[in-house]
Structures are given as structure tokens and as C-alpha cells.
Design a protein around this motif. Structure first.
Motif, mmCIF file in Angstrom:
data_model
loop_
_atom_site.group_PDB
_atom_site.id
_atom_site.type_symbol
_atom_site.label_atom_id
_atom_site.label_comp_id
_atom_site.label_asym_id
_atom_site.label_seq_id
_atom_site.Cartn_x
_atom_site.Cartn_y
_atom_site.Cartn_z
ATOM 1 N N ASN A 351 0.149 -0.930 -0.052
ATOM 2 C CA ASN A 351 -0.103 -0.169 0.115
ATOM 3 C C ASN A 351 0.708 1.572 -0.316
ATOM 4 O O ASN A 351 0.122 2.514 0.754
ATOM 5 C CB ASN A 351 -0.964 -0.286 0.823
ATOM 6 C CG ASN A 351 -2.134 -0.788 0.879
ATOM 7 O OD1 ASN A 351 -3.325 -0.287 0.116
ATOM 8 N ND2 ASN A 351 -1.984 -2.103 1.757
ATOM 9 N N GLU A 353 1.958 4.118 -1.676
ATOM 10 C CA GLU A 353 2.453 5.087 -2.992
ATOM 11 C C GLU A 353 2.909 6.331 -3.087
ATOM 12 O O GLU A 353 3.262 6.761 -4.645
ATOM 13 C CB GLU A 353 0.579 5.411 -2.618
ATOM 14 C CG GLU A 353 -0.619 4.216 -3.210
ATOM 15 C CD GLU A 353 -1.924 4.754 -4.308
ATOM 16 O OE1 GLU A 353 -1.553 5.495 -4.407
ATOM 17 O OE2 GLU A 353 -2.636 4.927 -3.483
ATOM 18 N N PRO A 382 1.945 0.757 4.011
ATOM 19 C CA PRO A 382 2.065 2.572 3.782
ATOM 20 C C PRO A 382 4.124 2.209 3.650
ATOM 21 O O PRO A 382 4.706 1.404 3.473
ATOM 22 C CB PRO A 382 1.550 3.753 3.809
ATOM 23 C CG PRO A 382 1.496 2.970 5.821
ATOM 24 C CD PRO A 382 1.524 1.498 5.805
ATOM 25 N N ASP A 477 -11.008 8.439 -4.394
ATOM 26 C CA ASP A 477 -11.267 6.869 -5.097
ATOM 27 C C ASP A 477 -12.116 6.474 -4.539
ATOM 28 O O ASP A 477 -13.209 5.936 -5.377
ATOM 29 C CB ASP A 477 -9.804 5.976 -3.796
ATOM 30 C CG ASP A 477 -8.386 6.240 -4.497
ATOM 31 O OD1 ASP A 477 -8.175 5.908 -5.707
ATOM 32 O OD2 ASP A 477 -7.590 6.007 -3.277
ATOM 33 N N GLN A 568 -6.059 0.016 3.883
ATOM 34 C CA GLN A 568 -6.006 1.366 3.020
ATOM 35 C C GLN A 568 -5.940 2.196 3.578
ATOM 36 O O GLN A 568 -5.854 2.423 5.054
ATOM 37 C CB GLN A 568 -7.173 1.734 1.665
ATOM 38 C CG GLN A 568 -8.415 2.072 2.937
ATOM 39 C CD GLN A 568 -9.095 2.046 1.427
ATOM 40 O OE1 GLN A 568 -9.577 3.131 1.215
ATOM 41 N NE2 GLN A 568 -10.350 0.906 1.299
ATOM 42 N N THR A 569 -5.053 3.226 2.325
ATOM 43 C CA THR A 569 -4.003 4.661 3.712
ATOM 44 C C THR A 569 -5.638 5.233 3.993
ATOM 45 O O THR A 569 -6.382 5.728 3.085
ATOM 46 C CB THR A 569 -4.220 5.848 2.591
ATOM 47 O OG1 THR A 569 -4.412 5.539 0.747
ATOM 48 C CG2 THR A 569 -2.373 4.942 2.321
ATOM 49 N N ASP A 571 -5.254 8.855 4.355
ATOM 50 C CA ASP A 571 -5.511 10.670 4.348
ATOM 51 C C ASP A 571 -5.488 10.865 2.509
ATOM 52 O O ASP A 571 -4.748 9.959 1.805
ATOM 53 C CB ASP A 571 -3.872 10.624 4.580
ATOM 54 C CG ASP A 571 -2.713 10.170 4.539
ATOM 55 O OD1 ASP A 571 -2.547 8.576 3.841
ATOM 56 O OD2 ASP A 571 -1.662 10.810 3.910
ATOM 57 N N GLU A 573 -3.180 12.427 1.117
ATOM 58 C CA GLU A 573 -1.502 12.173 0.329
ATOM 59 C C GLU A 573 -1.463 10.748 0.188
ATOM 60 O O GLU A 573 -0.288 10.157 -0.547
ATOM 61 C CB GLU A 573 -0.599 12.941 0.793
ATOM 62 C CG GLU A 573 -0.877 14.570 0.720
ATOM 63 C CD GLU A 573 -1.557 14.877 2.454
ATOM 64 O OE1 GLU A 573 -2.259 14.249 2.889
ATOM 65 O OE2 GLU A 573 -2.061 15.610 1.566
ATOM 66 N N ARG A 574 -2.243 9.450 0.534
ATOM 67 C CA ARG A 574 -2.715 8.396 0.391
ATOM 68 C C ARG A 574 -0.582 8.030 1.070
ATOM 69 O O ARG A 574 -0.100 7.364 0.512
ATOM 70 C CB ARG A 574 -2.522 7.435 -0.746
ATOM 71 C CG ARG A 574 -3.576 8.174 -0.998
ATOM 72 C CD ARG A 574 -4.029 7.456 -3.346
ATOM 73 N NE ARG A 574 -4.512 7.779 -4.035
ATOM 74 C CZ ARG A 574 -5.100 8.722 -5.179
ATOM 75 N NH1 ARG A 574 -3.659 8.831 -5.662
ATOM 76 N NH2 ARG A 574 -5.902 9.281 -5.160
ATOM 77 N N ASN A 575 -0.497 7.853 2.280
ATOM 78 C CA ASN A 575 0.839 7.441 2.920
ATOM 79 C C ASN A 575 0.721 7.599 4.563
ATOM 80 O O ASN A 575 1.864 6.737 4.314
ATOM 81 C CB ASN A 575 1.081 8.824 2.870
ATOM 82 C CG ASN A 575 3.172 8.726 2.607
ATOM 83 O OD1 ASN A 575 3.483 7.627 2.379
ATOM 84 N ND2 ASN A 575 4.181 9.483 3.790
ATOM 85 N N ARG A 609 -11.696 -1.286 -2.471
ATOM 86 C CA ARG A 609 -10.168 -1.031 -1.430
ATOM 87 C C ARG A 609 -9.156 -0.546 -3.484
ATOM 88 O O ARG A 609 -10.081 -1.490 -4.570
ATOM 89 C CB ARG A 609 -9.897 -1.919 -1.598
ATOM 90 C CG ARG A 609 -8.596 -2.342 0.122
ATOM 91 C CD ARG A 609 -7.368 -2.480 -1.282
ATOM 92 N NE ARG A 609 -6.701 -3.166 -0.456
ATOM 93 C CZ ARG A 609 -5.653 -3.603 -1.161
ATOM 94 N NH1 ARG A 609 -4.895 -3.182 -1.588
ATOM 95 N NH2 ARG A 609 -3.988 -3.957 0.453
ATOM 96 N N VAL A 671 -4.709 13.887 -6.881
ATOM 97 C CA VAL A 671 -4.166 14.135 -5.508
ATOM 98 C C VAL A 671 -2.079 14.267 -5.756
ATOM 99 O O VAL A 671 -1.628 14.601 -5.573
ATOM 100 C CB VAL A 671 -3.649 12.408 -4.951
ATOM 101 C CG1 VAL A 671 -3.064 11.814 -3.900
ATOM 102 C CG2 VAL A 671 -5.089 12.553 -3.687
#
Length: 706
Positions: A351, A353, A382, A477, A568-569, A571, A573-575, A609, A671
Motif C-alpha cells: 500500500n 504510494e 504504506p 478513490d 488502505q491509506t 489520508d 496524500e495516501r501515505n 479498496r 492527489v
């Protein structure tokens, strides 16, 4: 009473915590005459004179080694983290880029970096213990001038586990850092070689000095010459870079979330993919250049660093989002697979990114071509290391502590311990449906594939109107996965009858054409993330000389009518994936060291997801999996169709019965969108098909637009 040893002790195939420990961060209380861990700094001489002062540039290195090794009781193997952040950072990266965007600098000629200088001639020598006795904690642990909330060498404690087991721990930030000479040159052979030179010193093949003037030589007399490199992110990238030099002494690497190609970290198939305001390598170079805070430098020396970074920006602007061998080639480490002479244990979060999973897969493939031993550990996290000392937690890897696994690996390669390291599975992966379950594979490559084919005729049109689609960074998403809109088309399979495991890279094939947009005015660019004007020039055809970065984004989702628990992330920012504590002090570090909390990933309860995604440029129809295929771009013409082959980031994911796959095609991802443009794309629905690598034979599936 702890039973200490003067030499490493190996039981059950791993080094035991038999050495005493003394903290190196105690400042005035740090006493080198009594410390159980000997600490000192050296300055390794490079082959380069990047800053043109007529002297070879020096690289500051922090050495930590058990006292017993320095006293001569045994020769220690080294665990080396090459981390450009560790000597300090410039936290004002974003405002700085705005300040210098329109500033005039002297012309910096990159050819000047190649100027040669004669090696120094030492006037004397000093032993490691003599040097350590003269050292102070302030040599490596003090306030970071570029970030007042942090300390220099804040990663000092990250590897204490290995110190109490008899390993030496070596840390360096390389060129351009405070205490070193030269310039931080992201993705260059200079950056790579700085850390190669450190390995050479540890192996006994290069000179290092005890002083910044470079007069008193010091040798790593305590070293057995064997080195392992590890670290995460930037520090996970440098092991791969150095491994591709074939340097003697580097026996193995354990890269965590490392980059194997800098182009496809910042871009993907001709399109910008990384966070909007950080796509210029000069941003990262400035961020890591703590040498700016060296109070002994003259104004000219400071201006030279700034002029170099500005020229680095200008060089990248010429490339736009396309691959350019001259600019990106040195950072395409996978091309030098034939020089690799060491093993690798590659660690990656599925996960992640930040550093995409494509990076680990390219590393893996390069290693397979090299013929060297390679293993992989893939977790559901992540951008993390399975043990996070700075956050006081760790996750289990198939029931084991992560550092115990690394311990076994490096004990085998650095001390020739006969253990089960080489019998590890080639792929060890944490499942997405049960994080307490781990599965093994003999190879990352699969023998089977599943075909997803569109059953739709006619065409679909998608545009870049975020507002009409109700899309923003926070809900992207969710909006993309659950319905089609003006901005995206969602192709969905029927629910699966049985579980199917995807493993590898999904290949999407389609035909598409530019439908509409103001070509003459670069599709009316907007700056949604308030990036500096210099960075914004990446999409300016007057600067790059060509049409560029007309995005097409492809995503694969797991969807279900009923909400399901998944990782899954959380936030924009996907972090970030939060963790929950399973057992306080459950990760045992041994010896005199405190334990960390044992944690697991926190799940969310949603009916979608993200599995994997990819970015591509309509202007690069030739672009494929290999980064260098994105070198050639075209000028789009409205209504003119081209065929595209888009390769999504590598993944390992099990789709459970009752779940469907949603293949989503859109234009922009808020993003990761530096320049928001206004255009629309027409897609030939019947052309859409995807080849999905799977672990066992399965039927091909049709998809309909929903």
C-alpha cells in the motif's frame, strides 16, 4: 546480571544480544572513555571535486561499533545506511522553490563536475580508539539548523538492535550534506559513488581522514571488510544504486521501499506521477543539502550550490515528463544489472504510494537477470519499515520479528553463518484479507493470466471537470470506484464465484483519442496546489518544446455491494495507514535495549479498496513498462486515435468470492496533479482489455460500464 561477550555469539543461526550498550545521544554525559559503543566521525576521500576548489571532496561518515571490536577482540561486519536526510534537512523546501523560481544565477556547467584533483597526502595517522577518545557527541548529535524540531543523525538509534549483537553501524548523508563537500545530485553517479566510496573504505580500499582538512588518515582497523546496506525510501534506494557498481565488500543489501529508477518515481509512461510540488529533483536536492547551513562557507560557495541546483531544475525542465537518457539514465539503476555481485532481500509495502510497487518489481527483475540471490518480503503497510524505532512499534513478519529476519540474513552473508537464510521463500507476502496470514511463492512471475475484456460498443468521453464530477483529493478513490461520471468510466466484472489472487503487473490495452481542448494554449493550465512557477514550467510547451502530460489514469479496484474490512491509506496524500497496539513492549530488541510495541494495521470498513493504479500520457503512445520507452512523444490531434499499453503498479491481491473488479479510466488524479488542464478524451469501449497475472488458472471475464 547480563552475561556479556567480547565476541559475537550466534545461536539458532542469528547473532545474539551479548554486547553492552551506551546511548550516543547523551550529549555532555557521553564519555568516550567508558562508552560501550565506540563512536566517531571520519571523512572519506572521493574521486571527485564537484565544488571546484581544487581538492577532492570529502564525505562525512558516522561510525558506531562495539568497543570490543575496536579493542581488537574480533573483526566486525558493517551495516551501512546511506541516507541523505540524516545530516539535516532544509524544511523550507516549498517557500524556497518560490523564492528562487525567477532568480538569476550564474551559468553552472555540469562538465565542471568532472574536473579532477589529486588525492591528498596524509601527514599522519590515528587509530579508531584514539580518534573516538577525542570525539564528542556534538560531532553527530546536535540541533538541525534547517529543521529546529529535529536533531542531526536523528536515525542514530534505528540500528541499536545490531550494535548489541556485534555489528558495526555506519551512517552517511553523502555529498552536499553538512560536514561533507560537493553537491547533492539526486539520481546521479556522483551520489551513488559517494556511498560506494564509503564501502571501499570499510573494505580497506580507500583513504578516510580524521579531520575536515584531510591531513590525518584513519583506517577501519576493526572491520572484517564485509558490508550490508539497508534503509527505507531514499536510504532504501542507495543500496540498489551501490549494488549496481559491483563494489568489493558489499555482500548483501536489504532495501526497504527503494527506488530502482528515478524517472518512474517522478513520472510514469510520460506523465507526472509524484506529489505535485516535489516533481523537480532539485526540490529533493535542496531539501537534503544541509551544507547550506555550514557557517564556514563563503557567499561564493553558497551561491555555487544554489547555481548548481538551479541548473538541475533547468535540465529537468527540458525533459518535461518524458524520459531523457542524459538526465535520467544514471538513476535508472536496473540497467546495470550485469554489474551486481551481491544478494538482496527486498522489502516493500503493497500500500505504498510514495515509492510505488513498480520500483520493487523492477529491482526484483534486475536481480533475476543478474543471477544473484534475491528474496522479497511484501507487507500490507504504506511507506514504512516493518520495525519503526522512531515510532516505537513493529509488525510481525509471518510470526517473526523483522529485525530477527534481517539478522539471520546478514549474519549469513557477513559472518558466513550456516543458517536458513538462503532457504527463505523467494516471495513472502502478507495477505490483504487476513493480515495475520502470510503466503509464500517460489517466484514473483506467474504461469497464468486472466483476461478482462469490455463487452461495450461505441465510445465513451471523459473530461477533466473535477467540479462536475464532485471530485477532490479527499474523495477521489471513493468517487472513481463506485460510479461512472463525466470524468471517469468504470468497467465492472460480475462478482467472483471463487477467490482469485492477482500477482504482478496488470497490463491495460486500449485505443483513445484527444476529443477536445485548447491545444494552442497548453489546455489552459491551472495551478491547483500552489506550486512554484519554475516547477509549473514542466508543462509549458514553450519551455519543453512539445505537447506534454495530457494525463490518462488507470485504476483497478476491489468493490462489493456489502462493506468489508480492508487495509488502505486514510489520508489525502495516501501515505498513512494507522496502526493499533496488539501488545505493549511486544517487540523484543534484547540486551540492554527497551522493547517496542507490537502493532497491526488498522482496517477500514468500506465497499471499495484500491488495488493498483497507473499514470500515462496520451502524448506517449510508445511508452510501456520500461522507463526508457517513454522517450518519444507526439503532438495530439483531435479525433486521431492511438493505441496505448498502460502498465499498472505491481501488486499481490486476493479478490474474495462475491467481490468484483472495477477497472476505471479517468483523466486526472487531484492527489498527484501538478498542472490541472482542460481537455476531454474519447475512448473506444470495445478496445479495452486487461491482462491480469494470477496465481492459478481462471476464466476470462467480461466487463460492462457501470
Amino acid at each position: 546480571m547480563t552475561n556479556y561477550s567480547k565476541v559475537p555469539v550466534f545461536e539458532n543461526g542469528i547473532a545474539q544480544p551479548v554486547f553492552p550498550f551506551t546511548d550516543g545521544k547523551t550529549g555532555e554525559n557521553y564519555d568516550p572513555s567508558t562508552s560501550d559503543i565506540v563512536r566517531y566521525c571520519v571523512y572519506v576521500e572521493s574521486d571527485y571535486d564537484m565544488d571546484g576548489d581544487g581538492k577532492r571532496d570529502l564525505i562525512k561518515v558516522l561510525v558506531q561499533v562495539p568497543r570490543s571490536a575496536v579493542e581488537g577482540n574480533y573483526k566486525a561486519a558493517s551495516l551501512f545506511e546511506a541516507r541523505p536526510y540524516c545530516a539535516g534537512v532544509n524544511e523550507d523546501g516549498y517557500p524556497h522553490m518560490k523564492e528562487v523560481a525567477e532568480k538569476e544565477y550564474r551559468k553552472f556547467d555540469f562538465e565542471d563536475l568532472k574536473k579532477e584533483a589529486a588525492p591528498r597526502v596524509p601527514s599522519g595517522s590515528i587509530s579508531p580508539m584514539e580518534l573516538a577518545l577525542k570525539s564528542k557527541a556534538s560531532d553527530w548529535y546536535y540541533k538541525d539548523k534547517g529543521n529546529n524540531d529535529s536533531m542531526v543523525y536523528e536515525n542514530l538509534e534505528n540500528f541499536n538492535y545490531y550494535l548489541v549483537r556485534g555489528f558495526a553501524v555506519i551512517i552517511s548523508a553523502g555529498f552536499g550534506a553538512l560536514g561533507s563537500d560537493g553537491f547533492n545530485f539526486v539520481g546521479s553517479e556522483y551520489e551513488r559513488d559517494a556511498f560506494k566510496f564509503v564501502v571501499e573504505w570499510l573494505h580497506g580500499d580507500r583513504v578516510a581522514y580524521a579531520d575536515r582538512e584531510g591531513t590525518i588518515e584513519t583506517k577501519a582497523e576493526w572491520s572484517n571488510g564485509n558490508v550490508a546496506m539497508t534503509g527505507r525510501s531514499y536510504a532504501g534506494t542507495m543500496p540498489f544504486a551501490v549494488a549496481t557498481t559491483g563494489v568489493e565488500g558489499l555482500k548483501t543489501i536489504v532495501p526497504v521501499a527503494g527506488i530502482s529508477d528515478w524517472y518512474s518515481q517522478q513520472n510514469m509512461q510520460g506523465s507526472q506521477r509524484y506529489w505535485p510540488k516535489e516533481v523537480l529533483n532539485s526540490f529533493l536536492a535542496y531539501f537534503c543539502s544541509s551544507r547550506y547551513n555550514d557557517e564556514t562557507l563563503s557567499e561564493k560557495e553558497l551561491d555555487d550550490i544554489a547555481a548548481f541546483h538551479h541548473e538541475l531544475s533547468l535540465q529537468q525542465l527540458k525533459c518535461g515528463s518524458d524520459y531523457n537518457e542524459e538526465f535520467w539514465g544514471a538513476g535508472n539503476y536496473r540497467l546495470n544489472y550485469d554489474k551486481i555481485k551481491c544478494s538482496a532481500l527486498i522489502v516493500q509495502g503493497l500500500n505504498d504510494e510514495n515509492v510505488s510497487t513498480k520500483q520493487f518489481e523492477m529491482m526484483y527483475k534486475a536481480y533475476k537477470k543478474s543471477g544473484q540471490t534475491v528474496k522479497t518480503i511484501l507487507h500490507q503497510g504504506p511507506h514504512i519499515t516493518p520495525t519503526m524505532p522512531n515510532k516505537n512499534y513493529g509488525i510481525l513478519i509471518d510470526g517473526k520479528f523483522y529485525d530477527d529476519i534481517v539478522n539471520e540474513w546478514i549474519s549469513h552473508y557477513l559472518y558466513d553463518v550456516d543458517n536458513t537464510a538462503e532457504k527463505m521463500p523467494e516471495v513472502l507476502v502478507q495477505t490483504n484479507y487476513d493480515q495475520n496470514k502470510w503466503e509464500t511463492c517460489d517466484s514473483w512471475e506467474t504461469a497464468y493470466s486472466m483476461k478482462l475484456e469490455s463487452s461495450e460498443a461505441d465510445t465513451s468521453v471523459i473530461d477533466t471537470d473535477w467540479e462536475a464530477a464532485g471530485v477532490c483529493a479527499e474523495n477521489f478513490d471513493e468517487a472513481m470506484s463506485l460510479k461512472s461520471s463525466n470524468m471517469n468510466k468504470r468497467f465492472v466484472t460480475a462478482p467472483f464465484d471463487k477467490a482469485v489472487t492477482i500477482q504482478g503487473t496488470v497490463h491495460l490495452n486500449l485505443k483513445a483519442a484527444l476529443k477536445d481542448g485548447d491545444i494552442e494554449n497548453d489546455f489552459n493550465p491551472e495551478n491547483p496546489n500552489d506550486a512554484d512557477s519554475l516547477t509549473m514550467k514542466l508543462g509549458d510547451s514553450k519551455v519543453t518544446g512539445r505537447m506534454d502530460d495530457v494525463k490518462l489514469v488507470a485504476m483497478l479496484y476491489d468493490i462489493c455491494d456489502e462493506k468489508f474490512d480492508n487495509i488502505q491509506t486514510v489520508d489525502p496524500e495516501r501515505n498513512v495507514i494507522p496502526v493499533v497496539t496488539v501488545k505493549e513492549n511486544g517487540v523484543i530488541n534484547g540486551g540492554d535495549l527497551p522493547a517496542f510495541n507490537l502493532c497491526e494495521f488498522e482496517t477500514v470498513h468500506k465497499n471499495y479498496r484500491p488495488i493498483t493504479r497507473a499514470y500515462a500520457d496520451l502524448c506517449n503512445p510508445e511508452a510501456g513498462y520500461e522507463p526508457e520507452t517513454a522517450a518519444n512523444s507526439i503532438e495530439l490531434k483531435k479525433g486521431e486515435y492511438h493505441e496505448y499499453n498502460i502498465y499498472l503498479n505491481a501488486t499481490r491481491y486476493t479478490v474474495e468470492p462475491g467481490h468484483s473488479l472495477a477497472l476505471v479510466i479517468t483523466t486526472e488524479d487531484p492527489v498527484n496533479c501538478l498542472i490541472h488542464k482542460t481537455y476531454s478524451v474519447e475512448i473506444d469501449n470495445a478496445s479495452i482489455n486487461a491482462t491480469v497475472p494470477v496465481t492459478e488458472e481462471t476464466e476470462n471475464l467480461e466487463m460492462t460500464i457501470k
